[in-house]
Design a protein around this motif. Structure first.
Motif, PDB file in Angstrom:
ATOM      1  N   THR A 147       0.843  -1.196   0.000  1.00  0.00           N
ATOM      2  CA  THR A 147       0.000   0.000   0.000  1.00  0.00           C
ATOM      3  C   THR A 147       0.881   1.249   0.000  1.00  0.00           C
ATOM      4  OG1 THR A 147      -0.207  -0.094   2.415  1.00  0.00           O
ATOM      5  CG2 THR A 147      -1.914  -1.176   1.125  1.00  0.00           C
ATOM      6  N   PRO A 148       0.340   2.415  -0.401  1.00  0.00           N
ATOM      7  CA  PRO A 148       1.171   3.602  -0.607  1.00  0.00           C
ATOM      8  C   PRO A 148       1.915   4.064   0.640  1.00  0.00           C
ATOM      9  CG  PRO A 148      -0.951   3.869  -1.674  1.00  0.00           C
ATOM     10  CD  PRO A 148      -1.046   2.616  -0.865  1.00  0.00           C
ATOM     11  N   SER A 149       3.171   4.462   0.452  1.00  0.00           N
ATOM     12  CA  SER A 149       4.010   5.126   1.456  1.00  0.00           C
ATOM     13  C   SER A 149       4.366   4.250   2.646  1.00  0.00           C
ATOM     14  CB  SER A 149       3.328   6.420   1.952  1.00  0.00           C
ATOM     15  OG  SER A 149       3.056   7.292   0.894  1.00  0.00           O
ATOM     16  N   VAL A 150       4.233   2.933   2.523  1.00  0.00           N
ATOM     17  CA  VAL A 150       4.456   2.016   3.644  1.00  0.00           C
ATOM     18  C   VAL A 150       5.856   1.425   3.581  1.00  0.00           C
ATOM     19  CG1 VAL A 150       3.818  -0.248   4.574  1.00  0.00           C
ATOM     20  CG2 VAL A 150       2.049   1.442   4.069  1.00  0.00           C
ATOM     21  N   VAL A 151       6.532   1.380   4.747  1.00  0.00           N
ATOM     22  CA  VAL A 151       7.808   0.695   4.919  1.00  0.00           C
ATOM     23  C   VAL A 151       7.680  -0.198   6.141  1.00  0.00           C
ATOM     24  CG1 VAL A 151      10.281   0.950   5.371  1.00  0.00           C
ATOM     25  CG2 VAL A 151       9.116   2.586   3.889  1.00  0.00           C
ATOM     26  N   VAL A 152       8.075  -1.475   6.032  1.00  0.00           N
ATOM     27  CA  VAL A 152       7.951  -2.405   7.148  1.00  0.00           C
ATOM     28  C   VAL A 152       9.309  -3.003   7.484  1.00  0.00           C
ATOM     29  CG1 VAL A 152       5.579  -2.966   6.527  1.00  0.00           C
ATOM     30  CG2 VAL A 152       7.426  -4.434   5.715  1.00  0.00           C
ATOM     31  N   ASN A 153       9.431  -3.500   8.714  1.00  0.00           N
ATOM     32  CA  ASN A 153      10.645  -4.197   9.122  1.00  0.00           C
ATOM     33  C   ASN A 153      10.314  -5.164  10.240  1.00  0.00           C
ATOM     34  OD1 ASN A 153      11.499  -2.960  11.920  1.00  0.00           O
ATOM     35  ND2 ASN A 153      10.889  -1.209  10.645  1.00  0.00           N
ATOM     36  N   SER A 154      11.246  -6.055  10.505  1.00  0.00           N
ATOM     37  CA  SER A 154      11.045  -7.110  11.487  1.00  0.00           C
ATOM     38  C   SER A 154      12.303  -7.258  12.326  1.00  0.00           C
ATOM     39  CB  SER A 154      10.727  -8.430  10.775  1.00  0.00           C
ATOM     40  OG  SER A 154      10.823  -9.537  11.632  1.00  0.00           O
ATOM     41  N   ASP A 155      12.162  -7.269  13.669  1.00  0.00           N
ATOM     42  CA  ASP A 155      13.332  -7.452  14.536  1.00  0.00           C
ATOM     43  C   ASP A 155      14.029  -8.773  14.255  1.00  0.00           C
ATOM     44  OD1 ASP A 155      12.658  -5.069  15.689  1.00  0.00           O
ATOM     45  OD2 ASP A 155      12.398  -5.842  17.716  1.00  0.00           O
ATOM     46  N   ALA A 156      13.232  -9.858  14.140  1.00  0.00           N
ATOM     47  CA  ALA A 156      13.797 -11.183  13.915  1.00  0.00           C
ATOM     48  C   ALA A 156      14.088 -11.449  12.449  1.00  0.00           C
ATOM     49  CB  ALA A 156      12.862 -12.258  14.462  1.00  0.00           C
ATOM     50  N   GLY A 157      13.673 -10.521  11.556  1.00  0.00           N
ATOM     51  CA  GLY A 157      14.095 -10.561  10.171  1.00  0.00           C
ATOM     52  C   GLY A 157      13.182 -11.238   9.188  1.00  0.00           C
ATOM     53  N   ALA A 158      12.115 -11.931   9.662  1.00  0.00           N
ATOM     54  CA  ALA A 158      11.298 -12.714   8.732  1.00  0.00           C
ATOM     55  C   ALA A 158       9.815 -12.403   8.817  1.00  0.00           C
ATOM     56  CB  ALA A 158      11.523 -14.211   8.986  1.00  0.00           C
ATOM     57  N   GLY A 159       9.438 -11.309   9.468  1.00  0.00           N
ATOM     58  CA  GLY A 159       8.038 -10.900   9.488  1.00  0.00           C
ATOM     59  C   GLY A 159       7.186 -11.591  10.528  1.00  0.00           C
ATOM     60  N   VAL A 160       7.791 -12.349  11.438  1.00  0.00           N
ATOM     61  CA  VAL A 160       7.079 -12.991  12.535  1.00  0.00           C
ATOM     62  C   VAL A 160       7.711 -12.525  13.841  1.00  0.00           C
ATOM     63  CG1 VAL A 160       6.466 -15.180  13.641  1.00  0.00           C
ATOM     64  CG2 VAL A 160       6.487 -15.005  11.148  1.00  0.00           C
ATOM     65  N   GLY A 161       6.879 -12.189  14.823  1.00  0.00           N
ATOM     66  CA  GLY A 161       7.386 -11.638  16.069  1.00  0.00           C
ATOM     67  C   GLY A 161       7.187 -10.130  16.076  1.00  0.00           C
ATOM     68  N   SER A 311      -7.815 -12.621  21.892  1.00  0.00           N
ATOM     69  CA  SER A 311      -6.673 -12.585  22.794  1.00  0.00           C
ATOM     70  C   SER A 311      -5.436 -13.080  22.066  1.00  0.00           C
ATOM     71  CB  SER A 311      -6.940 -13.470  24.017  1.00  0.00           C
ATOM     72  OG  SER A 311      -5.789 -13.568  24.846  1.00  0.00           O
ATOM     73  N   GLY A 312      -4.284 -12.615  22.523  1.00  0.00           N
ATOM     74  CA  GLY A 312      -3.015 -13.105  22.010  1.00  0.00           C
ATOM     75  C   GLY A 312      -2.020 -13.263  23.138  1.00  0.00           C
ATOM     76  N   ARG A 313      -1.239 -14.308  23.033  1.00  0.00           N
ATOM     77  CA  ARG A 313      -0.175 -14.550  24.008  1.00  0.00           C
ATOM     78  C   ARG A 313       1.122 -14.766  23.251  1.00  0.00           C
ATOM     79  NH1 ARG A 313      -0.214 -19.161  28.811  1.00  0.00           N
ATOM     80  NH2 ARG A 313       1.753 -18.523  29.795  1.00  0.00           N
ATOM     81  N   GLU A 314       2.137 -13.980  23.585  1.00  0.00           N
ATOM     82  CA  GLU A 314       3.387 -14.068  22.831  1.00  0.00           C
ATOM     83  C   GLU A 314       4.575 -14.294  23.757  1.00  0.00           C
ATOM     84  OE1 GLU A 314       6.041 -11.763  22.783  1.00  0.00           O
ATOM     85  OE2 GLU A 314       5.223  -9.966  23.702  1.00  0.00           O
ATOM     86  N   LYS A 315       5.500 -15.110  23.254  1.00  0.00           N
ATOM     87  CA  LYS A 315       6.807 -15.267  23.875  1.00  0.00           C
ATOM     88  C   LYS A 315       7.831 -15.137  22.770  1.00  0.00           C
ATOM     89  CE  LYS A 315       9.687 -18.167  26.839  1.00  0.00           C
ATOM     90  NZ  LYS A 315       9.729 -19.366  27.716  1.00  0.00           N
ATOM     91  N   THR A 316       8.614 -14.067  22.816  1.00  0.00           N
ATOM     92  CA  THR A 316       9.613 -13.825  21.780  1.00  0.00           C
ATOM     93  C   THR A 316      10.975 -13.640  22.433  1.00  0.00           C
ATOM     94  OG1 THR A 316       9.160 -11.440  21.854  1.00  0.00           O
ATOM     95  CG2 THR A 316       7.971 -12.738  20.211  1.00  0.00           C
ATOM     96  N   TYR A 317      11.986 -14.253  21.830  1.00  0.00           N
ATOM     97  CA  TYR A 317      13.347 -14.003  22.281  1.00  0.00           C
ATOM     98  C   TYR A 317      13.718 -12.584  21.866  1.00  0.00           C
ATOM     99  CZ  TYR A 317      18.012 -15.323  23.843  1.00  0.00           C
ATOM    100  OH  TYR A 317      19.175 -15.421  24.555  1.00  0.00           O
ATOM    101  N   GLN A 318      14.363 -11.853  22.763  1.00  0.00           N
ATOM    102  CA  GLN A 318      14.597 -10.435  22.530  1.00  0.00           C
ATOM    103  C   GLN A 318      15.607 -10.215  21.401  1.00  0.00           C
ATOM    104  OE1 GLN A 318      15.503  -8.437  26.230  1.00  0.00           O
ATOM    105  NE2 GLN A 318      13.814  -9.446  27.288  1.00  0.00           N
ATOM    106  N   ALA A 319      15.102  -9.689  20.295  1.00  0.00           N
ATOM    107  CA  ALA A 319      15.962  -9.389  19.147  1.00  0.00           C
ATOM    108  C   ALA A 319      16.069  -7.885  18.922  1.00  0.00           C
ATOM    109  CB  ALA A 319      15.418 -10.069  17.898  1.00  0.00           C
ATOM    110  N   TRP A 320      15.579  -7.088  19.885  1.00  0.00           N
ATOM    111  CA  TRP A 320      15.505  -5.646  19.639  1.00  0.00           C
ATOM    112  C   TRP A 320      16.869  -4.965  19.764  1.00  0.00           C
ATOM    113  CZ3 TRP A 320      11.892  -6.259  24.186  1.00  0.00           C
ATOM    114  CH2 TRP A 320      12.569  -6.206  25.415  1.00  0.00           C
ATOM    115  N   ASN A 321      17.905  -5.662  20.186  1.00  0.00           N
ATOM    116  CA  ASN A 321      19.212  -5.027  20.304  1.00  0.00           C
ATOM    117  C   ASN A 321      19.882  -4.845  18.947  1.00  0.00           C
ATOM    118  OD1 ASN A 321      20.631  -4.084  22.732  1.00  0.00           O
ATOM    119  ND2 ASN A 321      22.349  -5.244  21.900  1.00  0.00           N
ATOM    120  N   GLY A 322      19.427  -5.623  17.950  1.00  0.00           N
ATOM    121  CA  GLY A 322      19.995  -5.484  16.625  1.00  0.00           C
ATOM    122  C   GLY A 322      21.383  -6.087  16.506  1.00  0.00           C
TER     123      GLY A 322
END
Length: 828
Positions: A147-161, A311-322
């Motif tokens: 869609t117009p003007s959209v940029v996306v990114n993912s901490d874990a790199g693959a669009g999940v999390g 409802s959603g329940r998530e457990k993600t390993y912290q990838a926000w440090n890059g």
């Protein structure tokens, strides 16, 4: 002889005519307003003839057999339209206008927030079918990537999390999101953390992205865009289906959905269970996500009552440090600089060389984010006579969870612990594991009163409003320490609570002054009270008292040049309060954060020709050119730095602007091939920006004022989709995305940048209809076909290094190289 010859010709013609099959296509619109009705159901002789009308209300039946047939078109909230069509070899094109009915659908709140061709704003509609085509289990931002003007990114790199979306350079803290008219944005951070609602897209029946300020919304103001989500669809027929995906990085998506249809013409129940899991592209970037959706409702002619919980329940390993820059570039000198300044240990430096761009800073096995969010909504739609209806909702969101972190060599005093004395030695530091908790409730009510006269569509109006309250406890616990000191298990080392009350009222109207000229007006008043009490994790007192009252007017006009052609222009004001981190994580020397103001000018041209006939029969054409000028006062822009839980730090800049042109077009021919493209060219600037550095004595050095580029704001973004149907039921698509250079901070320093990137994806879906089930669909998505190594996000900071000079350190979020997702869907 003559009669015998004619009879022979007739007999020969019979089988030819019986096999003659021609296409029928067209568009479905509101008979009064001519607004398109995306997702309308098309039935041919009582059987589904196509999935539904698309986001532009366009439908296509590839082949209608010879003879007379019944075409039935239904759309919730409208009277069913039945029309006879004759099958013939030549293509037929229809425009089908539906009349509103007295049956309400629960969409009153959603409709009150949505833009249409009368509101003179830039927007994109996506139907359930549009989202389903794109949905392989990745997070919702990735489904909006074209869609117009959209940029996306993912901490874990693959669009999940953890994923993020930016629209016109504005992060999700400036994007207003609502689900069924109820705010989704976190009241304190303004962010919408869709990781907490995995596989939400499977329950969405329609979605609208508005760019700019848009129409008045509940919740936080839209400073770049708004995303309006609806799950209030009423499916009249019973259904059951399942979607299953498996792919690279051990990625799984499994769900089951069911619905009773209308029971006895009045009652309905729908549900979904989902699981999404992935190891992630990044090492130790895993996600384990679970969710459910359930709704039950009662519908009568003038009343709809519906209870929804999800409802959603998530457990993600912290990838926000890059990932540190030398892990990507392989620059040994830069890597040594990281080591010398304590950014990396010798052991971590060795791992950087081994793991490369997939390097993860964390090694503790439970360095995870654990959070659950439960949503409850009760919706009422009620007709009030012939011309009025009201929509109202009560809502409650319960959120709770924690980050678990291993901390090395931390001072006891930072955790309100006493030093440890062993013999004659005093130990002042320890290794430990802490948890940072959030425990909150968000609740309130919304309403919208709509005036929609059936026998006069010149004037339409809405009065609405909402009251919401947010209560949130923030606290930290030590759950393990190498040296326990005087702490007990779950020793609490900080606590603060926050309360935020937000109420607003708005009135909006469209008036068709002349047959070709329409005007639009919208005013909103919003009041916020925000209080914080207590100390933060750094033991600083973060007590805050803030109150804001905003008046946000909007106005616009539309002019019809000809059938399907429109000019429009609008002006809107948006004002927004700072977020929590703007108060609690202020950079050194920064003043108290100020509220932001945005004056948004939009203007453009639309062309919509569902029956264009330019490239032959059944050709549809849609074009739009939209110019925007967004002028800010005290805009809060990202500094390029993060706090210790991955939140971007921001600072006010007195004057800034975004201006640009969005070009969007789509064309389809014979339902066999389609092309859609969008490109945004923009200029994003801060006026009078002064970059701050520090000398050897840590005194700030302020540079001369100059015009600079706003961080994370590419000047060119484009997206293109080429899709074809070589065989019935087989759809093949190429998707291409480009993003130009972005800067990590506001200095426009070339050494602090995200390089331009281009990504191509390939998608194929094949649907068959065996006798034992309604449909089996096989799908394949190849992401990053060209195997590009690129980064889509990052952060930066600078300080005096070991050599005494100013050192800059960049960290990036690499995105996955070529990867695959395969799916199997079954509809019973």
């Amino acid at each position: 002889m003559k009669n015998f010859f004619l009879s022979g010709v007739a007999l020969l013609a019979l089988p030819l005519s019986s096999w003659a099959q021609g296409p029928v296509s067209g568009s479905v619109v509101d008979a009064r307003t001519r607004v398109v009705l995306p997702g309308a159901t098309i039935l041919l002789d009582g059987a589904p003839a196509s999935s539904a009308a698309d986001a532009n209300g366009v439908f296509s039946l590839p082949s209608v057999p010879a003879g007379s047939h019944e075409l039935r078109i239904t759309f919730i909230g409208y009277q069913a339209l039945v029309r006879r069509v004759e099958g013939q070899p030549a293509a037929q094109q229809l425009t089908l206008g539906l009349q509103p009915s007295g049956v309400l659908t629960g969409e009153a709140l959603v409709t009150a927030s949505r833009a249409n061709e009368r509101t003179a704003t830039a927007y994109t509609n996506l139907s359930k079918q549009d989202l389903a085509q794109r949905n392989f289990g990745q997070d919702l931002p990735y489904l909006l990537d074209q869609t117009p003007s959209v940029v996306v990114n993912s901490d874990a790199g693959a669009g999940v999390g953890y994923t993020d979306i930016r629209i016109r350079g504005t992060s999700n803290t400036g994007i207003n999101m609502t689900i069924n008219g109820v705010p989704l944005n976190d009241a304190e951070s303004h962010g919408s953390f869709l990781v907490n609602l995995p596989d939400l897209a499977s329950s969405i029946n329609s979605l609208q992205v508005q760019r700019g300020v848009g129409t008045s919304q509940n919740g936080g103001a839209a400073f770049g865009a708004s995303i309006n989500i609806s799950t209030l669809d009423v499916r009249r027929e019973a259904y059951a289906e399942t979607q299953n995906t498996y792919g690279s990085f051990n990625t799984w998506r499994n769900n089951v959905q069911f619905g009773t249809g209308l029971l006895g013409g009045h009652f309905m129940v729908d549900g979904r269970l989902s699981r999404v899991a992935s190891d992630g592209y990044m090492n130790r970037g895993s996600s384990d996500l679970k969710s459910y959706y359930f709704s039950a409702g009662y519908q009568a002619k003038n009343t709809l009552l519906k209870f929804i919980t999800f409802s959603g329940r998530e457990k993600t390993y912290q990838a926000w440090n890059g990932v540190p820059e030398p892990a990507i570039t392989g620059n040994r000198a830069l890597l040594q600089n990281y080591i010398d300044n304590g950014e990396l240990s010798e052991a971590d430096a060795a791992r950087v060389l081994q793991e490369g761009r997939r390097y993860s800073y964390y090694t503790y096995d439970n360095q995870t984010d654990n959070y659950q969010q439960n949503h409850y909504q009760l919706h009422l739609s009620q007709g009030l006579g012939q011309d009025w209806n009201i929509g109202a909702a009560l809502h409650l969101t319960r959120g709770f969870g924690y980050y678990e972190n291993y901390r090395a060599n931390r001072r006891f005093s930072d955790y309100n612990l006493a030093n440890v004395i062993i013999g004659g030695d005093t130990i002042t530091r320890t290794n430990l594991v802490d948890r940072k908790w959030l425990d909150n409730y968000f609740y309130g009510g919304t309403f919208a009163l709509n005036y929609q006269p059936r026998d006069n569509d010149k004037l339409q109006a809405t009065i609405g409003g909402a009251w919401n309250r947010f209560d949130n406890d923030h606290y930290g616990e030590v759950i393990w320490a190498q040296y326990a000191s005087n702490g007990n298990i779950r020793h609490r080392y900080y606590f603060n609570d926050a309360t935020k009350t937000d109420y607003n009222a708005y009135a909006r109207a469209t008036w068709q002054v002349l047959p070709k000229l329409g005007v639009y007006g919208d005013v909103q008043v919003r009041h916020i009270t925000y209080n914080i009490n207590g100390i933060e994790d750094d033991q600083n007192d973060v007590t805050t008292r803030a109150r804001y009252t905003f008046f946000n007017p909007k106005a616009g006009a539309t002019y019809a040049l000809a059938e399907g052609q429109q000019l429009y222009a609008s002006f809107a004001v948006g004002q927004r309060e700072p977020v929590r981190a703007d108060f609690t994580d202020r950079p050194a020397g920064d003043q108290t954060a100020k509220a932001e103001r945005l004056n948004d000018f939009e203007g453009g041209y639309r062309l919509n020709m569902p029956n264009a006939n330019l490239l032959g029969p059944r050709t549809a054409l849609r074009l739009e050119a939209n110019y925007f000028y967004m002028h800010y006062r005290n805009q809060l822009v990202a500094t390029g730095q993060l706090n210790d839980v991955g939140t971007a730090l921001r600072t006010n800049v007195a004057r800034s602007y975004r201006t640009g042109l969005e070009l969007t077009g789509s064309a389809s021919a014979n339902d066999k091939i389609s092309l859609s493209s969008t490109i945004t060219v923009s200029r994003n600037r801060i006026l009078g920006y002064r970059d701050v550095t520090y000398d050897a004595d840590y005194n700030p050095v302020v540079a001369e004022a100059r015009t600079s580029t706003i961080s994370y704001s590419p000047s060119v973004v484009s997206a293109h989709t080429l899709e074809g149907q070589p065989l019935k039921g087989l759809r093949v698509a190429l998707l291409y995305k480009t993003v130009s250079r972005q800067y990590l901070d506001n200095s426009a320093n070339y050494g602090r940048r995200i390089m331009p990137y281009q990504v191509m994806d390939f998608r194929v879906r094949y649907a068959i209809h065996p006798t034992f089930v309604k449909e089996i669909e096989l799908g394949l998505l190849v992401n990053n076909v060209l195997n590009r190594k690129y980064v889509a996000n990052g952060y930066t900071y600078s300080y005096l290094g070991a050599s005494g000079g100013l050192d800059t350190f960049n960290w990036y979020f690499p995105q996955a190289t070529r990867n695959v997702l395969a799916s199997v869907g079954v509809k019973f």
